[in-house]
Write a protein that holds these residues in place. Sequence first.
Motif, mmCIF file in Angstrom:
data_model
loop_
_atom_site.group_PDB
_atom_site.id
_atom_site.type_symbol
_atom_site.label_atom_id
_atom_site.label_comp_id
_atom_site.label_asym_id
_atom_site.label_seq_id
_atom_site.Cartn_x
_atom_site.Cartn_y
_atom_site.Cartn_z
ATOM 1 N N LEU A 74 -7.045 -0.262 1.528
ATOM 2 C CA LEU A 74 -5.893 -1.143 1.385
ATOM 3 C C LEU A 74 -5.709 -1.642 -0.041
ATOM 4 N N GLY A 75 -6.827 -1.802 -0.795
ATOM 5 C CA GLY A 75 -6.718 -2.313 -2.151
ATOM 6 C C GLY A 75 -6.383 -1.259 -3.187
ATOM 7 N N GLN A 76 -6.318 -0.003 -2.799
ATOM 8 C CA GLN A 76 -6.029 1.055 -3.760
ATOM 9 C C GLN A 76 -4.536 1.087 -4.098
ATOM 10 N N GLY A 77 -4.266 1.425 -5.364
ATOM 11 C CA GLY A 77 -2.889 1.413 -5.847
ATOM 12 C C GLY A 77 -1.985 2.398 -5.125
ATOM 13 N N ASP A 78 -2.462 3.643 -4.891
ATOM 14 C CA ASP A 78 -1.617 4.627 -4.217
ATOM 15 C C ASP A 78 -1.325 4.232 -2.773
ATOM 16 N N THR A 79 -2.283 3.560 -2.113
ATOM 17 C CA THR A 79 -2.045 3.085 -0.750
ATOM 18 C C THR A 79 -0.962 2.015 -0.729
ATOM 19 N N GLN A 80 -1.001 1.103 -1.684
ATOM 20 C CA GLN A 80 0.001 0.054 -1.746
ATOM 21 C C GLN A 80 1.396 0.627 -2.035
ATOM 22 N N VAL A 81 1.452 1.688 -2.849
ATOM 23 C CA VAL A 81 2.738 2.348 -3.120
ATOM 24 C C VAL A 81 3.285 2.969 -1.834
ATOM 25 N N ARG A 82 2.398 3.605 -1.056
ATOM 26 C CA ARG A 82 2.833 4.203 0.208
ATOM 27 C C ARG A 82 3.325 3.140 1.184
ATOM 28 N N LEU A 83 2.624 2.015 1.230
ATOM 29 C CA LEU A 83 3.057 0.925 2.097
ATOM 30 C C LEU A 83 4.417 0.382 1.670
ATOM 31 N N LEU A 84 4.619 0.278 0.355
ATOM 32 C CA LEU A 84 5.913 -0.190 -0.154
ATOM 33 C C LEU A 84 7.026 0.784 0.228
ATOM 34 N N MET A 85 6.765 2.086 0.110
ATOM 35 C CA MET A 85 7.754 3.091 0.508
ATOM 36 C C MET A 85 8.083 2.976 1.998
ATOM 37 N N LEU A 86 7.052 2.687 2.781
ATOM 38 C CA LEU A 86 7.252 2.555 4.226
ATOM 39 C C LEU A 86 8.132 1.350 4.542
ATOM 40 N N VAL A 87 7.911 0.244 3.847
ATOM 41 C CA VAL A 87 8.730 -0.953 4.054
ATOM 42 C C VAL A 87 10.181 -0.688 3.652
ATOM 43 N N VAL A 88 10.364 -0.007 2.511
ATOM 44 C CA VAL A 88 11.721 0.313 2.047
ATOM 45 C C VAL A 88 12.428 1.237 3.053
#
Length: 373
Positions: A74-88
């Motif tokens: 969860l703390g990794q940068g690429d994971t957070q980018v994927r989560l942001l894409m999912l929210v968008v």
Amino acid sequence: MSVASRTGWLWLTALVGAGIAVGDIATGPATSLIGLLLVCPLLASTQDGWRVTAIVSGAATLLAVVISLVERALGQGDTQVRLLMLVVAGAYGTWFAHRSAGLQQQLEKVAAAAQRAIIRPTDFRIGGLEVSARYHSAAAQAHIGGDLYAFANTPMGLRLLIGDVRGKGLAPVHLSAAAIGHFRDAAYTQPDLLDVVRELESRLACDLGPEDFVTAVIAEVDPHHVRLVNCGHHAPLHLPDTGTPTLLAPPAPTTPIGLAPEPTVQEVPLAAGDRLLFYTDGLAEARDRTGCMPDLQLIGRLCTGARLDGALDTVMAALNHHTRHSAAGDDIALILLEPVHDLARNPSLPQDASGPRQEPTAGDSDAPWAVGP
């Protein structure tokens, strides 16, 4: 789209999400598939409402967070980018579903208004005949159908058309208007009913698609006789003043208009007190929650009220009661007419005098009019 179809599509969306989650966990922390979960809200937005899409989006985001916690990513940068894409993607899917629903509602309102302008309930008396007609739209089920009726007071007598255009949506509204316009032209210019059918067939050729057709009954009525041709439509119901209701089935069935019909002319005598009921499949094929359809003989008994308009209101109320626990999805057009031989006893009504009428409600009617499917 039906409730069953939406439910099936929602289950498909859930299975896609579950498959992505299982695949991500199976491949281990080295490979992240949570970005693919954006497919879920996008799938939901194409078939479901915005509320369901929002719920699916939230569930997909929550599932992605749980997978990331399990894999300690969860703390990794690429994971957070994927989560942001999912929210968008979820936000876009919800907005798209809301916008599509709004546009669909506007189109349905326009189509319903056009349908009401083309066909409206009416009561009139003309040429020794009393006539009452009703149209009920299935717009509440998000469908605008192609049921139609029209009248023409010609030198040959009162001519009428009742029919059903194949299909749902906006196209049948256009075809209904075209059929009514062509019928009125042909009814005044063609002396024979078969010529009226041929004229309709010829003129509608430019409006009908390769799979389109119109089932129709065209009738010519005076106080003593009815002459009619049936092009693939439900047979009218003859309700004699004394005797058993009879379906006026054609001698031989023929194809609807648009499919080169070759009908024959039927002629039936009318006596004082007789009535004729013309209807579409919205009445004949209405089903209750058990799949039973109305019994036309019993419907005929409901049409024997003192006034034609009250009789049709009774039929509509009974039909609403019959289908109240089922998904009624078809329009209904009804015409009830009766010869009026004693005009002094019944003062004349101007054509279309009543204007639109409020739809009746079923109330507590328990008319046992259903037969098996």
